[in-house]
Design a protein around this motif. Structure first.
Motif, PDB file in Angstrom:
ATOM      1  N   VAL A   1      64.378  25.687  13.191  1.00  0.00           N
ATOM      2  CA  VAL A   1      64.323  24.641  13.282  1.00  0.00           C
ATOM      3  C   VAL A   1      64.083  23.959  12.649  1.00  0.00           C
ATOM      4  O   VAL A   1      64.875  23.078  12.091  1.00  0.00           O
ATOM      5  CB  VAL A   1      63.836  23.961  15.072  1.00  0.00           C
ATOM      6  N   GLY A   2      62.717  23.851  11.947  1.00  0.00           N
ATOM      7  CA  GLY A   2      63.393  22.758  11.183  1.00  0.00           C
ATOM      8  C   GLY A   2      61.092  22.942  10.476  1.00  0.00           C
ATOM      9  O   GLY A   2      60.581  23.964  10.825  1.00  0.00           O
ATOM     10  N   TRP A   3      61.134  22.348   9.595  1.00  0.00           N
ATOM     11  CA  TRP A   3      59.721  22.645   8.681  1.00  0.00           C
ATOM     12  C   TRP A   3      58.800  21.329   8.803  1.00  0.00           C
ATOM     13  O   TRP A   3      59.897  19.812   8.176  1.00  0.00           O
ATOM     14  CB  TRP A   3      60.048  22.963   7.409  1.00  0.00           C
ATOM     15  N   ASP A   4      57.835  21.078   8.940  1.00  0.00           N
ATOM     16  CA  ASP A   4      57.557  19.432   7.976  1.00  0.00           C
ATOM     17  C   ASP A   4      56.698  20.072   7.150  1.00  0.00           C
ATOM     18  O   ASP A   4      55.559  21.078   6.792  1.00  0.00           O
ATOM     19  CB  ASP A   4      56.089  19.223   9.188  1.00  0.00           C
ATOM     20  N   ALA A   5      56.943  18.723   5.714  1.00  0.00           N
ATOM     21  CA  ALA A   5      56.219  19.224   4.470  1.00  0.00           C
ATOM     22  C   ALA A   5      54.875  19.170   4.391  1.00  0.00           C
ATOM     23  O   ALA A   5      54.502  19.838   3.689  1.00  0.00           O
ATOM     24  CB  ALA A   5      57.282  18.925   3.585  1.00  0.00           C
TER      25      ALA A   5
ATOM     26  N   GLY B   1      38.377  29.987   6.405  1.00  0.00           N
ATOM     27  CA  GLY B   1      39.961  29.977   6.107  1.00  0.00           C
ATOM     28  C   GLY B   1      40.728  29.156   6.537  1.00  0.00           C
ATOM     29  O   GLY B   1      40.089  27.667   7.880  1.00  0.00           O
ATOM     30  N   VAL B   2      41.545  28.390   6.990  1.00  0.00           N
ATOM     31  CA  VAL B   2      41.832  27.166   6.854  1.00  0.00           C
ATOM     32  C   VAL B   2      42.906  27.040   7.759  1.00  0.00           C
ATOM     33  O   VAL B   2      43.580  27.882   8.603  1.00  0.00           O
ATOM     34  CB  VAL B   2      42.625  26.769   6.001  1.00  0.00           C
ATOM     35  N   ALA B   3      42.684  26.258   9.638  1.00  0.00           N
ATOM     36  CA  ALA B   3      43.718  25.506  10.076  1.00  0.00           C
ATOM     37  C   ALA B   3      43.813  24.462  10.185  1.00  0.00           C
ATOM     38  O   ALA B   3      43.128  23.919  10.401  1.00  0.00           O
ATOM     39  CB  ALA B   3      43.404  26.478  11.038  1.00  0.00           C
ATOM     40  N   ILE B   4      44.849  24.320  11.183  1.00  0.00           N
ATOM     41  CA  ILE B   4      45.679  23.178  11.674  1.00  0.00           C
ATOM     42  C   ILE B   4      45.448  22.859  12.563  1.00  0.00           C
ATOM     43  O   ILE B   4      45.544  23.315  13.536  1.00  0.00           O
ATOM     44  CB  ILE B   4      47.257  23.170  11.027  1.00  0.00           C
ATOM     45  N   PRO B   5      44.585  21.697  13.079  1.00  0.00           N
ATOM     46  CA  PRO B   5      44.111  21.056  14.428  1.00  0.00           C
ATOM     47  C   PRO B   5      45.625  21.324  14.891  1.00  0.00           C
ATOM     48  O   PRO B   5      46.229  20.568  14.638  1.00  0.00           O
ATOM     49  CB  PRO B   5      43.516  19.609  14.475  1.00  0.00           C
ATOM     50  N   ALA B   6      45.337  21.911  16.267  1.00  0.00           N
ATOM     51  CA  ALA B   6      46.332  22.164  17.421  1.00  0.00           C
ATOM     52  C   ALA B   6      47.237  21.093  17.978  1.00  0.00           C
ATOM     53  O   ALA B   6      48.443  20.763  17.522  1.00  0.00           O
ATOM     54  CB  ALA B   6      45.722  22.929  18.651  1.00  0.00           C
ATOM     55  N   SER B   7      46.170  19.666  17.809  1.00  0.00           N
ATOM     56  CA  SER B   7      47.094  18.210  18.185  1.00  0.00           C
ATOM     57  C   SER B   7      47.712  18.251  17.133  1.00  0.00           C
ATOM     58  O   SER B   7      48.708  17.371  17.065  1.00  0.00           O
ATOM     59  CB  SER B   7      45.990  17.275  18.245  1.00  0.00           C
ATOM     60  N   ILE B   8      47.069  17.923  15.948  1.00  0.00           N
ATOM     61  CA  ILE B   8      48.235  17.403  14.400  1.00  0.00           C
ATOM     62  C   ILE B   8      49.459  18.433  14.261  1.00  0.00           C
ATOM     63  O   ILE B   8      51.235  17.697  14.443  1.00  0.00           O
ATOM     64  CB  ILE B   8      47.572  17.555  12.668  1.00  0.00           C
ATOM     65  N   ALA B   9      49.504  19.749  14.360  1.00  0.00           N
ATOM     66  CA  ALA B   9      50.484  20.932  14.731  1.00  0.00           C
ATOM     67  C   ALA B   9      51.216  20.458  15.779  1.00  0.00           C
ATOM     68  O   ALA B   9      52.619  20.286  15.575  1.00  0.00           O
ATOM     69  CB  ALA B   9      49.823  22.463  14.606  1.00  0.00           C
ATOM     70  N   ALA B  10      50.867  20.183  16.664  1.00  0.00           N
ATOM     71  CA  ALA B  10      52.076  20.303  17.963  1.00  0.00           C
ATOM     72  C   ALA B  10      52.932  18.292  17.397  1.00  0.00           C
ATOM     73  O   ALA B  10      53.891  18.275  18.222  1.00  0.00           O
ATOM     74  CB  ALA B  10      50.682  19.543  19.363  1.00  0.00           C
ATOM     75  N   ALA B  11      52.101  17.665  17.314  1.00  0.00           N
ATOM     76  CA  ALA B  11      52.858  16.459  16.741  1.00  0.00           C
ATOM     77  C   ALA B  11      54.120  16.524  15.880  1.00  0.00           C
ATOM     78  O   ALA B  11      54.715  16.001  16.118  1.00  0.00           O
ATOM     79  CB  ALA B  11      51.199  15.035  16.117  1.00  0.00           C
ATOM     80  N   SER B  12      53.125  17.571  14.669  1.00  0.00           N
ATOM     81  CA  SER B  12      54.364  18.001  14.392  1.00  0.00           C
ATOM     82  C   SER B  12      55.826  18.111  14.567  1.00  0.00           C
ATOM     83  O   SER B  12      56.461  18.429  14.098  1.00  0.00           O
ATOM     84  CB  SER B  12      54.152  18.957  12.559  1.00  0.00           C
TER      85      SER B  12
ATOM     86  N   ILE C   1      59.672  17.391  14.438  1.00  0.00           N
ATOM     87  CA  ILE C   1      60.739  18.407  14.312  1.00  0.00           C
ATOM     88  C   ILE C   1      61.411  18.324  15.409  1.00  0.00           C
ATOM     89  O   ILE C   1      63.093  18.375  15.308  1.00  0.00           O
ATOM     90  CB  ILE C   1      60.843  19.702  13.832  1.00  0.00           C
ATOM     91  N   LEU C   2      61.382  18.940  16.553  1.00  0.00           N
ATOM     92  CA  LEU C   2      62.161  18.911  17.745  1.00  0.00           C
ATOM     93  C   LEU C   2      63.106  17.303  17.875  1.00  0.00           C
ATOM     94  O   LEU C   2      63.987  17.736  18.671  1.00  0.00           O
ATOM     95  CB  LEU C   2      61.666  20.068  19.177  1.00  0.00           C
ATOM     96  N   THR C   3      62.067  15.790  18.275  1.00  0.00           N
ATOM     97  CA  THR C   3      62.748  15.327  18.236  1.00  0.00           C
ATOM     98  C   THR C   3      64.250  14.327  17.137  1.00  0.00           C
ATOM     99  O   THR C   3      64.685  14.590  17.755  1.00  0.00           O
ATOM    100  CB  THR C   3      61.725  14.220  17.882  1.00  0.00           C
ATOM    101  N   THR C   4      63.880  14.969  16.217  1.00  0.00           N
ATOM    102  CA  THR C   4      64.838  14.650  15.397  1.00  0.00           C
ATOM    103  C   THR C   4      65.660  15.720  14.983  1.00  0.00           C
ATOM    104  O   THR C   4      66.713  15.539  13.740  1.00  0.00           O
ATOM    105  CB  THR C   4      64.201  14.874  13.779  1.00  0.00           C
ATOM    106  N   GLY C   5      65.313  17.101  15.989  1.00  0.00           N
ATOM    107  CA  GLY C   5      66.679  17.863  15.816  1.00  0.00           C
ATOM    108  C   GLY C   5      66.792  18.724  14.710  1.00  0.00           C
ATOM    109  O   GLY C   5      67.374  19.487  14.338  1.00  0.00           O
ATOM    110  N   GLY C   6      65.569  18.785  13.814  1.00  0.00           N
ATOM    111  CA  GLY C   6      65.385  20.012  12.341  1.00  0.00           C
ATOM    112  C   GLY C   6      66.261  19.363  11.791  1.00  0.00           C
ATOM    113  O   GLY C   6      66.506  20.701  11.303  1.00  0.00           O
ATOM    114  N   SER C   7      67.102  18.887  11.336  1.00  0.00           N
ATOM    115  CA  SER C   7      68.244  18.617  10.828  1.00  0.00           C
ATOM    116  C   SER C   7      67.617  19.176   8.772  1.00  0.00           C
ATOM    117  O   SER C   7      66.614  18.659   8.478  1.00  0.00           O
ATOM    118  CB  SER C   7      68.548  17.217  10.044  1.00  0.00           C
ATOM    119  N   ARG C   8      68.573  20.621   8.533  1.00  0.00           N
ATOM    120  CA  ARG C   8      67.759  21.033   7.620  1.00  0.00           C
ATOM    121  C   ARG C   8      68.867  21.103   6.236  1.00  0.00           C
ATOM    122  O   ARG C   8      70.055  21.428   7.199  1.00  0.00           O
ATOM    123  CB  ARG C   8      67.197  22.105   7.587  1.00  0.00           C
TER     124      ARG C   8
END
Length: 301
Positions: A75-79, A182-193, A197-204
């Motif tokens: 659907v999309g990717w957050d840079a 090992g590096v992990a992205i906090p789940a709250s930040i991942a969920a916001a991303s 992505i889903l709100t903008t429709g993931g236009s790519r």
């Protein structure tokens, strides 16, 4: 300090094993351009993973449990964060894990869950070693906060889940390692991303290739760069195919900007570039050449 008794160690061991068993179904295998990686069920037809785990634009598949792989659309990717959202054509019928509202604490036990290359559920336990940030991920881009954990994780864990002792999702694993952790992205930040992505429709944008990082040999260097992208698949009829890109070509620059990772390429395939003609510098049979590619809209599965 009171030493742990055998019974308390056995209880802790059983609790960790139960956590893996109870939440292993929310971890899927992601089959992209690279070796199989992992993802976490996010909704009834959406999966959270990382751009590193996907490694390609199209032809992505996911394996849920022991079922056969099914197609998935990116659907999309957050840079900034590297978070990617996949959508399956059918409902996965598995409830996603709860996202922890609590901030991770240094010293807190965590369990990382991923899928091995054979699709076996794989667990790794450790503690939160560092909670820090921001972590720069590119020009004018950064993840505001990251978790570094002592749980050993191979590349197959990329896109998998990191769970706290209550069984809530506290992070999304990456393939990155900083000073041995090992590096992990906090789940709250991942969920916001994912919401963005889903709100903008993931236009790519879409050019129709699968790539993987490659070292540029001294014999093929045209400047000081040492990393580029090797084309490992080209979608028939795609913009890249029409431009004459073939398997084995090496991509050096895209629209005048050096590219050294899959993330670099995905970052440049933004929706506002659909319809634009861009110049791509390649090594074709060891010879440098420039080709023009017209960026298309990502096809729907």
């Amino acid at each position: 300090m009171t030493l742990m008794t055998t019974s308390s160690l056995l209880s802790l061991s059983n609790d960790l094993a139960d956590l893996a068993a109870n939440h292993g179904g929310t971890i899927v295998q992601v089959l992209g351009a690279r070796r199989p990686a992992s993802g976490v069920i996010h909704g009834m037809d959406t999966i959270l993973t990382t751009g590193h785990a996907v490694g390609r634009e199209d032809g992505v598949r996911v394996r849920i449990g022991d079922a056969d792989p099914i197609p998935a659309e990116m659907v999309g990717w957050d840079a900034a964060t590297g978070i990617a959202v996949l959508r399956t054509g059918t409902s996965v019928n598995i409830a996603p894990p709860s996202i922890s509202a609590a901030e991770p604490r240094v010293g807190q036990i965590v369990v990382a869950l991923g899928r091995s290359w054979s699709n076996a559920l794989t667990a790794s336990a450790g503690v939160v070693a560092v909670v820090g940030g921001p972590l720069r991920t590119g020009r004018r881009r950064a993840i505001p906060r990251v978790i570094r954990v002592t749980a050993p994780m191979h590349e197959g864990f990329a896109g998998g889940g990191v769970f706290d002792p209550s069984g809530q999702l506290t992070g999304i694993a990456t393939a990155a390692v900083i000073r041995g952790f090992g590096v992990a992205i906090p789940a709250s930040i991942a969920a916001a991303s994912a919401r963005q992505i889903l709100t903008t429709g993931g236009s790519r944008g879409f050019i129709g290739i699968a790539v993987q990082p490659v070292h540029v040999s001294d014999a093929h260097k045209i400047d000081e760069r040492t990393r580029a992208l090797l084309v490992v698949a080209v979608t028939p009829g795609s913009p890249a195919d029409a431009a004459g890109i073939i398997v084995g070509d090496i991509l050096l620059e895209f629209a005048g900007t050096r590219i050294e990772s899959t993330e670099d390429l995905l970052d440049r395939l933004t929706g506002d570039r659909v319809g634009q003609k861009v110049s791509v510098k390649t090594l074709h049979g060891g010879t440098a050449r420039d080709v023009d590619i017209v960026i298309a809209s990502r096809p729907r599965n």
